[in-house]
Scaffold this active site. Structure first.
Site, PDB file in Angstrom:
ATOM      1  N   GLU A  55      -2.872  32.114  79.949  1.00  0.00           N
ATOM      2  CA  GLU A  55      -2.946  30.792  80.582  1.00  0.00           C
ATOM      3  C   GLU A  55      -3.910  30.756  81.776  1.00  0.00           C
ATOM      4  O   GLU A  55      -4.151  29.675  82.334  1.00  0.00           O
ATOM      5  CB  GLU A  55      -1.556  30.350  81.040  1.00  0.00           C
ATOM      6  CG  GLU A  55      -0.635  29.877  79.928  1.00  0.00           C
ATOM      7  CD  GLU A  55      -0.100  31.002  79.049  1.00  0.00           C
ATOM      8  OE1 GLU A  55       0.081  32.127  79.569  1.00  0.00           O
ATOM      9  OE2 GLU A  55       0.124  30.768  77.849  1.00  0.00           O
ATOM     10  N   ILE A  79      -0.533  44.839  79.401  1.00  0.00           N
ATOM     11  CA  ILE A  79      -0.224  46.247  79.096  1.00  0.00           C
ATOM     12  C   ILE A  79      -0.146  46.402  77.579  1.00  0.00           C
ATOM     13  O   ILE A  79       0.569  45.651  76.899  1.00  0.00           O
ATOM     14  CB  ILE A  79       1.094  46.662  79.775  1.00  0.00           C
ATOM     15  CG1 ILE A  79       0.970  46.478  81.306  1.00  0.00           C
ATOM     16  CG2 ILE A  79       1.434  48.123  79.434  1.00  0.00           C
ATOM     17  CD1 ILE A  79       2.237  46.715  82.094  1.00  0.00           C
ATOM     18  N   HIS A  85      -1.791  42.388  69.828  1.00  0.00           N
ATOM     19  CA  HIS A  85      -1.594  41.270  70.764  1.00  0.00           C
ATOM     20  C   HIS A  85      -2.397  41.472  72.057  1.00  0.00           C
ATOM     21  O   HIS A  85      -3.025  40.538  72.562  1.00  0.00           O
ATOM     22  CB  HIS A  85      -0.097  41.165  71.074  1.00  0.00           C
ATOM     23  CG  HIS A  85       0.295  39.910  71.780  1.00  0.00           C
ATOM     24  ND1 HIS A  85       0.248  38.670  71.190  1.00  0.00           N
ATOM     25  CD2 HIS A  85       0.747  39.691  73.043  1.00  0.00           C
ATOM     26  CE1 HIS A  85       0.642  37.755  72.054  1.00  0.00           C
ATOM     27  NE2 HIS A  85       0.949  38.349  73.182  1.00  0.00           N
ATOM     28  N   PHE A 110     -11.565  38.962  89.358  1.00  0.00           N
ATOM     29  CA  PHE A 110     -10.852  39.404  88.158  1.00  0.00           C
ATOM     30  C   PHE A 110      -9.864  40.518  88.535  1.00  0.00           C
ATOM     31  O   PHE A 110     -10.158  41.692  88.407  1.00  0.00           O
ATOM     32  CB  PHE A 110     -11.877  39.901  87.135  1.00  0.00           C
ATOM     33  CG  PHE A 110     -11.303  40.227  85.788  1.00  0.00           C
ATOM     34  CD1 PHE A 110     -10.758  39.246  84.981  1.00  0.00           C
ATOM     35  CD2 PHE A 110     -11.309  41.536  85.322  1.00  0.00           C
ATOM     36  CE1 PHE A 110     -10.240  39.550  83.726  1.00  0.00           C
ATOM     37  CE2 PHE A 110     -10.795  41.858  84.068  1.00  0.00           C
ATOM     38  CZ  PHE A 110     -10.262  40.863  83.270  1.00  0.00           C
TER      39      PHE A 110
HETATM   40  N1  INI Z   1       0.763  38.216  79.103  1.00  0.00           N
HETATM   41  C1  INI Z   1       0.393  39.035  80.119  1.00  0.00           C
HETATM   42  O1  INI Z   1      -0.010  38.551  81.190  1.00  0.00           O
HETATM   43  N2  INI Z   1       0.482  40.390  79.974  1.00  0.00           N
HETATM   44  C2  INI Z   1       0.908  40.958  78.815  1.00  0.00           C
HETATM   45  O2  INI Z   1       0.971  42.209  78.764  1.00  0.00           O
HETATM   46  C3  INI Z   1       1.281  40.127  77.740  1.00  0.00           C
HETATM   47  N3  INI Z   1       1.751  40.703  76.502  1.00  0.00           N
HETATM   48  O3  INI Z   1       1.715  41.920  76.348  1.00  0.00           O
HETATM   49  O4  INI Z   1       2.196  40.000  75.626  1.00  0.00           O
HETATM   50  C4  INI Z   1       1.199  38.710  77.915  1.00  0.00           C
HETATM   51  N4  INI Z   1       1.548  37.880  76.948  1.00  0.00           N
HETATM   52  C5  INI Z   1       1.849  36.485  77.172  1.00  0.00           C
HETATM   53  C6  INI Z   1       0.627  35.596  77.104  1.00  0.00           C
HETATM   54  O5  INI Z   1      -0.194  35.778  78.254  1.00  0.00           O
HETATM   55  C7  INI Z   1       1.022  34.108  77.040  1.00  0.00           C
HETATM   56  O6  INI Z   1       1.721  33.756  78.213  1.00  0.00           O
HETATM   57  C8  INI Z   1       1.908  33.778  75.826  1.00  0.00           C
HETATM   58  O7  INI Z   1       1.282  34.222  74.640  1.00  0.00           O
HETATM   59  C9  INI Z   1       2.162  32.245  75.719  1.00  0.00           C
HETATM   60  O8  INI Z   1       0.929  31.516  75.614  1.00  0.00           O
END
Ligand code: INI
Length: 157
Positions: A55, A79, A85, A110
């Site tokens: 986001e 991570i 993903h 960043f």
């Molecule tokens: N978001 C992160 O900030 N870090 C992560 O490690 C992560 N993993 O691993 O899934 C993650 N996923 C959520 C993603 O950013 C979105 O919020 C979600 O997909 C909804 O749009």
């Protein structure tokens, strides 16, 4: 002639975009960023919390377009898990933020950790490898001052 930004944060208005995902790491990054800004004379930043790194680009774009802030500091932690993903989330966040910065002319720091393990993230959030939130805030200060100099007359202050 060498042109570079100094580390004087006096009068600097930053906004922090903070990811809630992996908050046990991102809250440490926030502490580091606040420490850097405070110790270099910047005002207390506005903090905007987002669900995750995915986001960040849309929120950073919105804030950059508002032109209310000198810099946007993005703090988060992606991570790696057992699936692809990670690559989508980290890749989109990185390319999205780079795009926003170049398109708007507002410096975006960043401060998004992209690590293979929780240990690597901990190391970079105030343990063995410093605090990347602190580093991101320092970069924001330097970039604001560098861009001010370049937009002014190109002469170092
Ligand atoms: N978001 C992160 O900030 N870090 C992560 O490690 C992560 N993993 O691993 O899934 C993650 N996923 C959520 C993603 O950013 C979105 O919020 C979600 O997909 C909804 O749009």
């Amino acid at each position: 002639m060498v042109i570079e930004g100094n580390l004087d944060g006096k009068g600097l208005k930053a906004v922090i975009v903070l990811s809630r995902f992996n908050s046990f790491i991102t809250e440490r990054l926030l502490e580091g960023a606040l420490d850097a800004l405070g110790r270099h004379g910047a005002a207390s930043p506005v903090i905007v919390r987002v669900p995750g790194a995915w986001e960040m680009p849309i929120v950073a774009a919105e804030l950059a377009r508002q032109k209310k802030y000198d810099a946007v500091i993005c703090l988060g932690a992606v991570i790696r898990g057992d699936t692809p993903h990670f690559d989508y989330v980290a890749g989109n966040a990185a390319s999205g933020l780079a795009h926003v910065s170049v398109e708007t002319g507002v410096p975006i720091a960043f401060g998004l950790l992209t690590t293979n393990s929780v240990e690597q993230a901990i190391d970079r959030a105030g343990a063995k490898s410093g605090n990347k939130g602190f580093d991101a805030a320092m970069t924001a200060i330097e970039m604001v001052n560098l861009l001010r100099t370049l937009r002014d007359d190109g002469k170092p202050a």
